[in-house]
Enzyme design. Structure first.
Site, PDB file in Angstrom:
ATOM      1  N   SER A 128       0.831  -1.197   0.000  1.00 28.39           N
ATOM      2  CA  SER A 128       0.000   0.000   0.000  1.00 28.39           C
ATOM      3  C   SER A 128       0.868   1.250   0.000  1.00 28.39           C
ATOM      4  CB  SER A 128      -0.860  -0.029   1.268  1.00 28.39           C
ATOM      5  OG  SER A 128      -1.417   1.233   1.520  1.00 28.39           O
ATOM      6  N   TYR A 152      -1.700  -1.221  10.891  1.00 26.57           N
ATOM      7  CA  TYR A 152      -2.010  -1.764   9.562  1.00 26.57           C
ATOM      8  C   TYR A 152      -0.817  -1.535   8.625  1.00 26.57           C
ATOM      9  CZ  TYR A 152      -3.639  -1.758   4.737  1.00 26.57           C
ATOM     10  OH  TYR A 152      -3.740  -1.965   3.381  1.00 26.57           O
ATOM     11  N   LYS A 156       2.085  -4.090   6.539  1.00 24.15           N
ATOM     12  CA  LYS A 156       2.499  -4.050   5.122  1.00 24.15           C
ATOM     13  C   LYS A 156       4.012  -3.915   5.014  1.00 24.15           C
ATOM     14  CE  LYS A 156      -1.502  -4.518   3.304  1.00 24.15           C
ATOM     15  NZ  LYS A 156      -1.825  -5.840   2.790  1.00 24.15           N
TER      16      LYS A 156
HETATM   17  P1  NAD Z   1     -11.064  -6.878   1.277  1.00 21.65           P
HETATM   18  O1  NAD Z   1     -11.263  -6.881   2.745  1.00 21.65           O
HETATM   19  O2  NAD Z   1     -12.244  -6.658   0.406  1.00 21.65           O
HETATM   20  O3  NAD Z   1     -10.369  -8.262   0.823  1.00 21.65           O
HETATM   21  C1  NAD Z   1      -9.518  -8.988   1.667  1.00 21.65           C
HETATM   22  C2  NAD Z   1     -10.033 -10.415   1.713  1.00 21.65           C
HETATM   23  O4  NAD Z   1      -9.171 -11.203   2.539  1.00 21.65           O
HETATM   24  C3  NAD Z   1     -11.438 -10.518   2.318  1.00 21.65           C
HETATM   25  O5  NAD Z   1     -12.262 -11.252   1.439  1.00 21.65           O
HETATM   26  C4  NAD Z   1     -11.233 -11.269   3.632  1.00 21.65           C
HETATM   27  O6  NAD Z   1     -12.340 -12.082   3.952  1.00 21.65           O
HETATM   28  C5  NAD Z   1      -9.966 -12.056   3.340  1.00 21.65           C
HETATM   29  N1  NAD Z   1      -9.152 -12.403   4.523  1.00 21.65           N
HETATM   30  C6  NAD Z   1      -8.701 -11.561   5.485  1.00 21.65           C
HETATM   31  N2  NAD Z   1      -7.945 -12.242   6.360  1.00 21.65           N
HETATM   32  C7  NAD Z   1      -7.895 -13.528   5.930  1.00 21.65           C
HETATM   33  C8  NAD Z   1      -7.273 -14.711   6.405  1.00 21.65           C
HETATM   34  N3  NAD Z   1      -6.543 -14.705   7.529  1.00 21.65           N
HETATM   35  N4  NAD Z   1      -7.443 -15.852   5.720  1.00 21.65           N
HETATM   36  C9  NAD Z   1      -8.181 -15.882   4.578  1.00 21.65           C
HETATM   37  N5  NAD Z   1      -8.804 -14.807   4.090  1.00 21.65           N
HETATM   38  C10 NAD Z   1      -8.656 -13.641   4.759  1.00 21.65           C
HETATM   39  O7  NAD Z   1      -9.905  -5.820   0.951  1.00 21.65           O
HETATM   40  P2  NAD Z   1      -9.382  -5.260  -0.437  1.00 21.65           P
HETATM   41  O8  NAD Z   1      -9.713  -3.819  -0.510  1.00 21.65           O
HETATM   42  O9  NAD Z   1      -9.781  -6.148  -1.540  1.00 21.65           O
HETATM   43  O10 NAD Z   1      -7.817  -5.362  -0.186  1.00 21.65           O
HETATM   44  C11 NAD Z   1      -7.057  -6.470  -0.619  1.00 21.65           C
HETATM   45  C12 NAD Z   1      -5.629  -6.283  -0.160  1.00 21.65           C
HETATM   46  O11 NAD Z   1      -5.128  -5.061  -0.678  1.00 21.65           O
HETATM   47  C13 NAD Z   1      -5.450  -6.210   1.353  1.00 21.65           C
HETATM   48  O12 NAD Z   1      -4.267  -6.867   1.703  1.00 21.65           O
HETATM   49  C14 NAD Z   1      -5.325  -4.731   1.616  1.00 21.65           C
HETATM   50  O13 NAD Z   1      -4.601  -4.449   2.766  1.00 21.65           O
HETATM   51  C15 NAD Z   1      -4.592  -4.259   0.367  1.00 21.65           C
HETATM   52  N6  NAD Z   1      -4.811  -2.833   0.049  1.00 21.65           N
HETATM   53  C16 NAD Z   1      -6.075  -2.350  -0.064  1.00 21.65           C
HETATM   54  C17 NAD Z   1      -6.282  -0.989  -0.327  1.00 21.65           C
HETATM   55  C18 NAD Z   1      -7.661  -0.420  -0.435  1.00 21.65           C
HETATM   56  O14 NAD Z   1      -7.803   0.800  -0.353  1.00 21.65           O
HETATM   57  N7  NAD Z   1      -8.703  -1.214  -0.654  1.00 21.65           N
HETATM   58  C19 NAD Z   1      -5.183  -0.132  -0.477  1.00 21.65           C
HETATM   59  C20 NAD Z   1      -3.894  -0.672  -0.367  1.00 21.65           C
HETATM   60  C21 NAD Z   1      -3.713  -2.031  -0.104  1.00 21.65           C
HETATM   61  N1  UFG Z   2     -12.481  11.468   3.470  1.00 23.81           N
HETATM   62  C1  UFG Z   2     -13.454  12.384   3.834  1.00 23.81           C
HETATM   63  N2  UFG Z   2     -14.609  11.910   4.366  1.00 23.81           N
HETATM   64  C2  UFG Z   2     -14.849  10.568   4.549  1.00 23.81           C
HETATM   65  C3  UFG Z   2     -13.855   9.649   4.151  1.00 23.81           C
HETATM   66  C4  UFG Z   2     -12.674  10.132   3.625  1.00 23.81           C
HETATM   67  O1  UFG Z   2     -13.266  13.582   3.697  1.00 23.81           O
HETATM   68  O2  UFG Z   2     -15.927  10.221   5.055  1.00 23.81           O
HETATM   69  C5  UFG Z   2     -11.238  11.984   2.860  1.00 23.81           C
HETATM   70  C6  UFG Z   2      -9.998  11.599   3.676  1.00 23.81           C
HETATM   71  O3  UFG Z   2      -9.764  12.589   4.652  1.00 23.81           O
HETATM   72  C7  UFG Z   2      -8.936  11.562   2.589  1.00 23.81           C
HETATM   73  C8  UFG Z   2      -9.682  11.109   1.339  1.00 23.81           C
HETATM   74  O4  UFG Z   2     -11.059  11.356   1.605  1.00 23.81           O
HETATM   75  O5  UFG Z   2      -8.459  12.845   2.371  1.00 23.81           O
HETATM   76  C9  UFG Z   2      -9.489   9.645   1.019  1.00 23.81           C
HETATM   77  O6  UFG Z   2      -9.764   8.876   2.185  1.00 23.81           O
HETATM   78  P1  UFG Z   2      -9.923   7.297   2.166  1.00 23.81           P
HETATM   79  O7  UFG Z   2     -10.239   6.863   3.559  1.00 23.81           O
HETATM   80  O8  UFG Z   2     -10.853   6.890   1.087  1.00 23.81           O
HETATM   81  O9  UFG Z   2      -8.473   6.791   1.728  1.00 23.81           O
HETATM   82  P2  UFG Z   2      -7.049   7.011   2.436  1.00 23.81           P
HETATM   83  O10 UFG Z   2      -6.211   7.739   1.444  1.00 23.81           O
HETATM   84  O11 UFG Z   2      -7.155   7.577   3.762  1.00 23.81           O
HETATM   85  O12 UFG Z   2      -6.602   5.504   2.683  1.00 23.81           O
HETATM   86  C10 UFG Z   2      -6.458   4.576   1.655  1.00 23.81           C
HETATM   87  C11 UFG Z   2      -6.723   3.155   2.182  1.00 23.81           C
HETATM   88  C12 UFG Z   2      -5.678   2.756   3.173  1.00 23.81           C
HETATM   89  C13 UFG Z   2      -4.316   2.957   2.628  1.00 23.81           C
HETATM   90  C14 UFG Z   2      -4.150   4.380   2.154  1.00 23.81           C
HETATM   91  C15 UFG Z   2      -2.843   4.614   1.503  1.00 23.81           C
HETATM   92  O13 UFG Z   2      -7.980   3.096   2.810  1.00 23.81           O
HETATM   93  O14 UFG Z   2      -5.837   1.386   3.444  1.00 23.81           O
HETATM   94  O15 UFG Z   2      -5.173   4.668   1.177  1.00 23.81           O
HETATM   95  O16 UFG Z   2      -2.694   3.728   0.454  1.00 23.81           O
HETATM   96  F1  UFG Z   2      -3.412   2.720   3.602  1.00 23.81           F
END
Ligand code: NAD
Ligand code: UFG
Length: 341
Positions: A128, A152, A156
């Site tokens: 991330s 978190y 990572k």
């Molecule tokens: P998500 O929660 O939709 O998907 C993660 C999946 O992993 C879920 O289906 C959950 O049930 C499963 N899971 C969690 N722990 C588990 C375990 N111990 N064993 C088996 N399954 C398990 O999240 P996502 O948004 O699809 O994110 C996927 C990956 O990308 C994650 O590792 C997350 O940290 C990373 N990531 C997400 C974002 C974002 O903004 N969505 C940003 C950066 C990185």
């Molecule tokens: N925001 C609002 N109101 C809300 C939610 C978010 O104003 O109700 C703003 C936040 O302050 C931020 C922007 O919208 O400025 C984006 O926020 P998100 O929560 O959608 O995303 P972040 O950038 O905070 O975080 C995301 C993922 C994290 C990851 C991070 C960096 O959720 O898991 O990007 O990759 F760590």
């Protein structure tokens, strides 16, 4: 390139995993999913089957369940693992750090140990942009200094380091670390999308819930940041582009052994107010909002330099903010209750 692979997708029932499964299958690869459904619904797997017309193997298991995982590896001859499984809520990780360390780190260690035992040494890992902490300048490049501000993020960064150590000790491993920026949007069919539990933490799911009338008003977390309109800037990326990045990464993993690290973003930053405007345009809905206090831990500006992924993987984002908003809305309208739970 072009060689069909059999890929284990951990967390494949989740948001990014489900979209990646669809793109992998479309590219001709075979996919096996393992997910414990702690943050997802089996319905997403049915939808992947619907979209692709393929009967994918699904295993309900925790990645730390050695017995179940061994069975899965024993029954399949995997070429690679794409590892999405993990807990991902920043706020929750501050309240329950141990849960995050156990789930994300211990779980991954068990899985890596099984990969080693079955000689599956190709892995693409979901990292991330959070590992960059508060960047001194933008756009962010892969060689920028790393730091984390919450458990978190620490999971990572630690897993990135663990994977690099594993490679150093055994050069047969191929490790690709993908640092995602802000994934939003959904598959154009409207059949799969992001389905957060409870009140969403992230901007787009919150906006779509306001648009559909489930939440009354959006809180914009402050307008006193050093940006043009005072709201934070992020690099939003369409989840289908992100999924395509995984296809490119997995297809090149065998050609280049070693550890490779790529930012997956668009390189364009949008402020919160710009996202609201674009969403209103795409949906025809007005989004009532109010300016609230800053949210702890937010950085003012974060966007990627993704030129390395373009150069080495031949990948770049195709979709713009309009399509991201359109597809997020399409998913929400077609699935007002998400996957129905
Ligand atoms: P998500 O929660 O939709 O998907 C993660 C999946 O992993 C879920 O289906 C959950 O049930 C499963 N899971 C969690 N722990 C588990 C375990 N111990 N064993 C088996 N399954 C398990 O999240 P996502 O948004 O699809 O994110 C996927 C990956 O990308 C994650 O590792 C997350 O940290 C990373 N990531 C997400 C974002 C974002 O903004 N969505 C940003 C950066 C990185
Ligand atoms: N925001 C609002 N109101 C809300 C939610 C978010 O104003 O109700 C703003 C936040 O302050 C931020 C922007 O919208 O400025 C984006 O926020 P998100 O929560 O959608 O995303 P972040 O950038 O905070 O975080 C995301 C993922 C994290 C990851 C991070 C960096 O959720 O898991 O990007 O990759 F760590």
């Amino acid at each position: 390139m072009g060689i069909e692979m059999k890929i284990l997708v951990t967390g494949g029932a989740g948001y990014i995993g489900s979209h990646t499964c669809v793109e992998l299958i479309n590219a001709g690869h075979e996919v096996v999913i393992v997910d414990n459904l702690c943050n997802s619904n089996i319905e997403s797997v049915k939808r992947i089957r619907e979209i692709t017309g393929k009967d994918i193997e699904f295993n309900e298991a925790d990645i730390s369940d050695r017995e179940k995982m061994e069975k899965i590896f024993c029954n399949n001859n995997f070429d690679a693992v794409i590892h999405f499984a993990g807990l991902k809520a920043v706020g929750e990780s501050c309240e329950k750090p141990l849960e995050y360390f156990i789930n994300n780190i211990s779980g991954t260690l068990v899985m890596l140990d099984i990969m080693k035992k079955y000689n599956v040494k190709n892995i693409v890992f979901s990292s991330s942009a959070t590992v960059y902490g508060t960047p001194k300048t933008v756009p962010i490049k892969e060689d920028f200094p790393l730091s984390v501000t919450n458990p978190y993020g620490r999971t990572k960064l630690m897993l990135e380091e663990i994977l690099q150590d594993i490679y150093k000790a055994d050069n047969q491993w191929n490790v690709t670390l993908l640092r995602y920026f802000n994934p939003i949007g959904a598959h154009k069919s409207g059949k799969i999308g992001e389905d957060p539990n409870g009140i969403p933490n992230n901007l787009l799911p919150y906006i779509t819930k306001v648009a559909i009338g489930e939440l009354p008003i959006l809180n914009v977390f402050a307008n006193d940041y050093p940006t043009e309109d005072g709201t934070c800037i992020r690099d939003y990326i369409h989840v289908v582009d992100l999924a395509d990045g995984h296809v490119k990464a997995i297809e090149s993993i065998k050609d280049n052994s070693g550890v490779r690290i790529y930012n997956l973003g668009t390189g364009n930053g949008y402020s919160v107010l710009e996202v609201i405007k674009n969403f209103e345009k795409a949906s025809g809905k007005q989004i009532p909002f109010q300016i609230a206090d800053r949210r702890a831990g937010d950085v003012a500006v974060c966007y990627a330099d993704s030129s390395l992924a373009k150069k080495e993987l031949g990948w770049e984002a195709k979709y713009g903010i309009e399509e991201m908003c359109r597809d997020s809305w399409n998913w929400q309208v077609n699935n007002p209750k998400g996957y129905g739970v």
